[in-house]
Enzyme design. Structure first.
Site, short mmCIF file in Angstrom:
data_model
loop_
_atom_site.label_atom_id
_atom_site.label_comp_id
_atom_site.label_asym_id
_atom_site.label_seq_id
_atom_site.Cartn_x
_atom_site.Cartn_y
_atom_site.Cartn_z
N THR A 51 -13.99 4.89 8.74
CA THR A 51 -13.34 3.57 8.68
C THR A 51 -14.34 2.47 9.01
O THR A 51 -14.43 1.45 8.29
CB THR A 51 -12.16 3.51 9.69
OG1 THR A 51 -11.24 4.56 9.36
CG2 THR A 51 -11.46 2.17 9.64
N CYS A 301 -3.64 9.99 7.41
CA CYS A 301 -3.73 8.72 8.14
C CYS A 301 -2.46 7.90 7.96
O CYS A 301 -2.16 7.06 8.77
CB CYS A 301 -4.93 7.92 7.68
SG CYS A 301 -6.36 8.90 7.30
C1 LIG Z 1 -11.73 8.93 1.85
C2 LIG Z 1 -11.67 8.54 3.28
N1 LIG Z 1 -12.26 7.40 3.68
C3 LIG Z 1 -12.25 7.01 4.95
C4 LIG Z 1 -11.63 7.76 5.92
C5 LIG Z 1 -11.65 7.28 7.33
O1 LIG Z 1 -12.53 8.03 8.10
P1 LIG Z 1 -12.38 8.11 9.69
O2 LIG Z 1 -11.13 8.88 9.96
O3 LIG Z 1 -13.62 8.81 10.15
O4 LIG Z 1 -12.31 6.71 10.20
C6 LIG Z 1 -10.99 8.95 5.57
C7 LIG Z 1 -10.29 9.75 6.58
O5 LIG Z 1 -9.48 10.59 6.29
C8 LIG Z 1 -11.02 9.35 4.21
O6 LIG Z 1 -10.43 10.49 3.81
#
Ligand SMILES: Cc1ncc(COP(=O)(O)O)c(C=O)c1O
Length: 368
Positions: A51, A301
Site C-alpha cells: 500500500t 482487504c
Molecule cells: C495487488 C495488491 N496491491 C497492493 C496490496 C497491498 O499490499 P500491503 O497489504 O502490503 O499493503 C495488495 C495486498 O493484498 C495487493 O494484492
C-alpha cells in the site's frame, strides 16, 4: 530475522559498529530484492508494504493539473489513491478491461493526453490472478515519455520480473505475498526518477522514505526475495501451478454450474477464481473454513464490504455471479494433501448450500 530483534539492534543510520552491522544487513537485503526485479540495489526503497509503495509511486509523481491513466481492476491501494488525486485536481482515466479482465494496451494508448504524467497498471491481479500485458503498456509509456508504475505485489515470486523488459519506472512489491513478514514492502524507483516523499523527516532511503528502517522486516524481505528467485528453477513455482490446475480441473469436471473466471487469460500460477452459481460466496468461505480450508471472496482487504468485487463486475460478471465467486490461492507450503482435502469436501459443501438456495431449486426445475 531473529538476531535483528534483539542481538543486533543497532540503528542502521548510526556510525558505531552496532549500526554498521545492521546497515550491512539492510544493504544485502536491498541487493536481494533488486536481483529479484532485475534492478540496481540503489533503486530499491523499503516501505511498510504494498500500500505504501503504491501510494509513494502515485503521490510522489503527480500534482494538480496532471493526468493519470489507471485501470478499473487495480487494488484499492492504487484505486483509492487515484480517487484522492481527483479530489486534489488531478484528472484520472480508469481504462476498462475485457471479459477476461485484461487491459488492452491500445486503450491505454488512446487515453493518453498532453498532460498525462503517469500510467499505473498492475502486473497481476489479486483476485483473478490475471497477468497484464505490462511490456506493451511499458512501451506505450516509453513512447509517450510518461512514467509507468506497476503494482507487482501479486506478480513477485510468481512470474519472472525484469524492470528493464517491462520498461517500468516504478514497481511495488509486498513482503507477505512472497513469504516475508507482513508490514514490509518495497518500491523500485528507476534511477533519475524524482519522487516527492510521502513522509518528511530524515534522509533515510536516499531521502525517498524518511524514518528508521524496519531492520528485521527488511532482512526478512531480502531472504524471501532470494528464495523466491530460486523458485523459478527449483520446481516450487511449477508445483504450485500443478496443484492450482488440479483444483480447477476437478472442480469444473465434478460440479455443475461452475466456471473459472478469466480462464482464457494468462494468470499467475497460484491463483484461481471460480464461480459457484446460486451460492453466496461468503457462506461457502465460512463452510470451508469450518472444515479447515481457508479461501476468500474477492480481495481479502475488502472482505466485510457488502459490495460485490469491483474486479469481477468490471470484467462483466453480474453482482450475483461476482458474489458467488471464490478465490483459491496456493503458497509454497501447500501440499497435495491440502488439495485432496479441499477436493474431498467441496462437492458436498456446495451441494448442501445449494439445497438451501431457492435460486438453485428454481433453476433446476426450469432446467428439467
Ligand atoms: C495487488 C495488491 N496491491 C497492493 C496490496 C497491498 O499490499 P500491503 O497489504 O502490503 O499493503 C495488495 C495486498 O493484498 C495487493 O494484492
Amino acid at each position: 530475522m531473529q538476531p535483528y530483534f534483539i542481538e543486533q539492534f543497532g540503528n542502521a543510520s548510526s556510525i558505531h559498529h552496532h549500526g554498521q552491522q545492521t546497515r550491512a544487513a539492510v544493504e544485502s537485503a536491498r541487493e536481494a530484492v533488486a536481483e529479484l526485479l532485475g534492478a540496481r540495489a540503489s533503486e530499491i526503497v523499503f516501505t511498510s508494504g504494498g500500500t505504501e509503495a503504491d501510494n509513494l509511486a502515485v503521490f510522489g509523481l503527480v500534482k494538480a493539473g496532471d493526468h493519470v491513466i489507471t485501470s478499473t481492476i487495480e487494488h484499492h491501494a492504487v484505486l483509492n489513491a487515484c480517487h484522492r488525486l481527483q479530489e486534489i485536481g488531478v484528472e484520472v482515466t480508469y481504462v476498462p478491461v475485457d471479459g477476461q479482465a485484461v487491459v488492452d494496451p491500445d486503450e491505454v494508448h488512446q487515453a493518453l493526453r498532453p498532460n498525462t504524467k503517469l500510467i499505473s497498471i498492475m502486473a497481476a491481479n489479486n483476485e483473478t490472478g490475471v497477468v497484464q500485458r505490462v511490456e506493451e503498456i511499458g512501451q506505450v509509456a516509453a513512447e509517450a515519455d510518461v512514467y509507468f508504475h506497476t503494482d507487482a505485489v501479486q506478480a513477485a515470486g510468481k512470474i519472472p520480473i525484469d524492470v528493464a523488459e517491462w520498461k517500468c519506472d516504478l514497481l511495488s512489491i509486498s513482503g507477505h505475498k512472497i513469504h516475508a513478514p507482513q508490514g514490509i514492502g518495497a518500491l523500485y524507483v528507476r534511477k533519475g526518477t524524482l519522487l516527492q516523499p510521502l513522509f518528511y523527516g530524515g534522509r533515510h532511503e536516499r531521502s525517498r522514505r524518511a524514518g528508521t528502517e524496519n531492520v528485521p522486516g527488511i532482512v526478512g524481505l531480502g531472504k524471501a526475495a532470494e528464495i523466491a528467485k530460486r523458485g523459478f528453477d527449483d520446481g516450487s513455482v511449477q508445483k504450485i501451478a500443478e496443484m492450482r490446475d488440479r483444483i480447477q480441473r476437478t472442480v469444473t469436471e465434478s460440479l455443475d454450474q461452475v466456471g473459472v473466471n478469466s480462464v482464457e487469460a494468462p494468470r499467475v500460477p497460484n491463483t484461481t477464481n471460480i464461480h459457484f452459481d446460486c451460492i453466496e460466496g461468503e457462506a461457502l468461505v465460512i463452510a470451508l473454513d469450518l472444515k479447515g480450508v481457508a479461501v476468500s471472496t474477492g480481495a481479502a482487504c475488502s472482505s466485510g464490504a457488502i459490495e460485490p468485487s469491483h474486479v469481477l463486475t468490471a470484467m462483466g460478471l453480474n453482482a450475483d455471479q461476482a458474489r458467488a465467486s471464490l478465490r483459491f490461492s496456493l503458497g509454497k507450503q501447500n501440499t497435495d494433501e491440502d488439495v485432496d482435502l479441499l477436493l474431498s469436501i467441496l462437492p458436498e459443501t456446495v451441494a448442501r448450500l445449494r439445497e438451501l438456495s431457492p435460486v438453485y431449486n428454481r433453476k433446476t426445475v426450469v432446467g428439467r
